[in-house]
Design a protein around this motif. Structure first.
Motif, PDB file in Angstrom:
ATOM      1  N   ILE A  78      -6.966  -5.647   9.526  1.00  5.74           N
ATOM      2  CA  ILE A  78      -5.905  -4.763   9.797  1.00  5.74           C
ATOM      3  C   ILE A  78      -4.364  -5.343  10.074  1.00  5.74           C
ATOM      4  O   ILE A  78      -3.407  -4.267   9.646  1.00  5.74           O
ATOM      5  CB  ILE A  78      -5.949  -4.562  11.592  1.00  5.74           C
ATOM      6  N   HIS A  83       3.270  -0.110   5.236  1.00  4.05           N
ATOM      7  CA  HIS A  83       4.295  -0.279   5.481  1.00  4.05           C
ATOM      8  C   HIS A  83       5.662  -0.238   3.953  1.00  4.05           C
ATOM      9  O   HIS A  83       6.048   0.530   3.244  1.00  4.05           O
ATOM     10  CB  HIS A  83       5.044  -1.968   5.803  1.00  4.05           C
ATOM     11  N   LYS A 132      -3.730  -4.430   6.283  1.00  3.97           N
ATOM     12  CA  LYS A 132      -3.413  -3.047   5.966  1.00  3.97           C
ATOM     13  C   LYS A 132      -2.589  -2.247   6.745  1.00  3.97           C
ATOM     14  O   LYS A 132      -1.955  -1.423   5.484  1.00  3.97           O
ATOM     15  CB  LYS A 132      -5.256  -1.848   6.902  1.00  3.97           C
ATOM     16  N   LYS A 133      -2.021  -2.556   7.406  1.00  2.68           N
ATOM     17  CA  LYS A 133      -0.521  -2.361   8.054  1.00  2.68           C
ATOM     18  C   LYS A 133       0.759  -3.100   6.865  1.00  2.68           C
ATOM     19  O   LYS A 133       1.275  -1.904   6.601  1.00  2.68           O
ATOM     20  CB  LYS A 133      -0.161  -3.482   9.271  1.00  2.68           C
TER      21      LYS A 133
END
Length: 383
Positions: A5, A13, A8-9
Motif C-alpha cells: 500500500i 503521488h 502504491k501511494k
C-alpha cells in the motif's frame, strides 16, 4: 500488505507531481510575440536581480535521478522496523528539460543569497509600480523604453518619429513623478484623441479641414497638449503643499488639463465630421466647419462626453474622488469653450502671428487646470 500500500501511494503521488509539472511546462511554452518581447527586455533591464534569483531556484538537470534524490524516498515501515529502499520513479525520460519533482531534503537550509535576490526583485517591482509616484529616473526611463518598444507598431500610427522621441521623454517624466497612474491617463488621452481624429478622416481631408500628417502628433502637439499636465505632476510631488496648493489639487488639475485637451479634440473632430450647422461663438454667425472659434450642437455634446472620460478613469484608479470627476469635467467643458473664444477673437488675427494652434492648446489646458483648482477650493473644500 502495508509495504504494498505504501509503495502504491508513493507511485500515485509521483504520478500527480509529474502531471502537474508537465502541464506547467506546456503553459510556459505558450506565449505571444509581444509578451516575449516584454519579458526579454525586462530581463535585460533587471538582470542583476532577476537572473540570480531564477538560477538559484533551478536545480541542475544532472541531479534528476541521482542518489540524493532517490534517497529522499527511502522509508521505514513501522511494523517491521526495517528500512526499505523504494524503486526509482517510473518516469525516466531524461530528454525532457522539465523537472518531474523538485529535490527534497529535510535538512536543507534556506539560501540567504537566494532570499536577498528575491527580495531585491520584489523591491524593484514595488518601486516601479508605486501608486504614489516618485519613481527613480533611470528605472522609469528603462521601463518606458521597454514599453514604447513593445507598443512601437501602434505608436507609429499616431506619432511622427520626432513625436515618438518626445513622447518617450514625456512618459519617463510622468512615470517618475506620478507613477503608472499618471502615465496611463496620458497614454489613454493619446489613443482616444487619435481615435476620434480618424473619424470620417477621408471626408474631412477632401474638405481641407483634416489634421495634417494623417492625424499623427509631432513634438509641438505633444508639449502643447501635455506641458501643463507635466507642470502639475511636478508640483504634486514637491510635498504636501507647494505654493499654497495641496497635492490633491495638483492631481485634480493634472487630470483636468488632459481632459480639457481631449474635450477640445472631441468637439473639434466630431463637429467637423457630423456638425450640420456651425456658428461663430462670438457673433453666432454661420460659418463653414473647421473655422477657428466655430461651434456646433454636435461638437458641444461631444466636448462634454470627451471631457468626462479621463476623470472617470482617474476615479477608477483612485487618483481623484467622485466629486472631483464632476469638477474636472465641468472645468474641461468650460475651458474648451474658452478656447473657442480665443480662436474667434485672437488666433490668426493681425499682430498675433505667434498665437499658433499649439500655443492656444497650451492656454486651453492652463485654463482647464486653473478652473479645476478653483472648483476644488470653492466647492470641494480641498486644500
Amino acid at each position: 500488505h502495508d509495504l504494498h500500500i505504501f509503495r502504491k501511494k508513493v507511485t500515485i503521488h509521483r504520478s500527480e507531481i509529474y502531471q502537474k509539472q508537465r502541464q506547467r511546462c506546456q503553459m510556459t511554452s505558450i506565449s505571444s510575440t509581444h509578451t516575449t518581447r516584454l519579458l526579454i527586455i525586462s530581463y535585460v533591464l533587471l538582470w542583476p536581480s532577476l537572473t540570480c534569483s531564477a538560477f538559484t531556484h533551478m536545480a541542475p538537470l544532472s541531479s534528476i535521478g541521482s542518489t540524493s534524490v532517490h534517497r529522499s524516498f527511502t522509508a521505514t515501515p513501522t511494523r517491521t522496523g526495517r528500512a526499505v529502499s523504494l524503486p526509482p520513479p517510473p518516469f525516466r525520460n531524461r530528454a525532457s528539460k522539465c523537472h518531474r519533482y523538485p529535490p527534497t531534503s529535510t535538512n536543507r537550509n534556506p539560501n540567504p543569497f537566494e532570499r536577498t535576490q528575491l527580495s531585491l526583485s520584489l523591491d524593484v517591482f514595488s518601486t516601479l509600480f508605486n501608486a504614489g509616484g516618485n519613481v527613480p529616473f533611470l528605472p522609469s526611463l528603462g521601463l518606458n523604453a521597454a514599453l514604447f518598444l513593445v507598443l512601437r507598431s501602434k505608436l507609429d500610427k499616431v506619432l511622427t518619429p520626432e513625436g515618438f522621441a518626445h513622447s518617450l521623454a514625456l512618459g519617463t517624466l510622468l512615470w517618475t513623478t506620478l507613477g503608472w497612474r499618471g502615465w496611463t491617463i496620458c497614454v489613454l488621452y493619446l489613443f482616444l484623441g487619435s481615435a476620434v481624429t480618424k473619424v470620417r478622416f477621408a471626408e474631412k481631408e477632401k474638405m481641407g479641414i483634416a489634421e495634417g500628417r494623417g492625424g499623427r502628433r509631432g513634438p509641438e502637439n505633444v508639449w502643447g497638449s501635455a506641458a501643463t499636465a507635466l507642470l502639475c505632476a511636478a508640483c504634486s510631488v514637491q510635498g504636501s503643499s507647494f505654493l499654497g496648493i495641496g497635492t490633491d489639487l495638483y492631481l485634480l488639475a493634472y487630470v483636468s488639463s488632459l481632459a480639457t485637451k481631449l474635450s477640445d479634440t472631441f468637439a473639434s473632430e466630431i463637429g467637423k465630421a457630423y456638425g450640420k450647422t456651425t456658428f461663430l461663438i462670438t457673433t453666432l454667425e454661420k460659418v463653414p466647419p473647421g473655422t477657428e472659434g466655430a461651434v456646433s450642437a454636435e461638437g458641444t455634446a461631444a466636448a462634454l462626453v470627451g471631457g468626462s472620460l479621463l476623470p472617470l478613469y482617474a476615479f477608477f484608479i483612485q487618483m481623484i474622488s467622485l466629486p472631483g470627476v464632476a469638477v474636472a469635467t465641468v472645468a474641461a467643458f468650460l475651458a474648451t469653450n474658452a478656447e473657442s473664444l480665443i480662436g474667434a477673437t485672437i488666433q490668426g488675427k493681425e499682430g498675433y502671428a505667434w498665437m499658433t494652434n499649439e500655443v492656444v492648446n497650451f492656454f486651453n489646458t492652463v485654463i482647464g487646470a486653473g478652473l479645476a483648482i478653483f472648483g476644488g477650493l470653492m466647492f470641494l473644500r480641498m486644500t
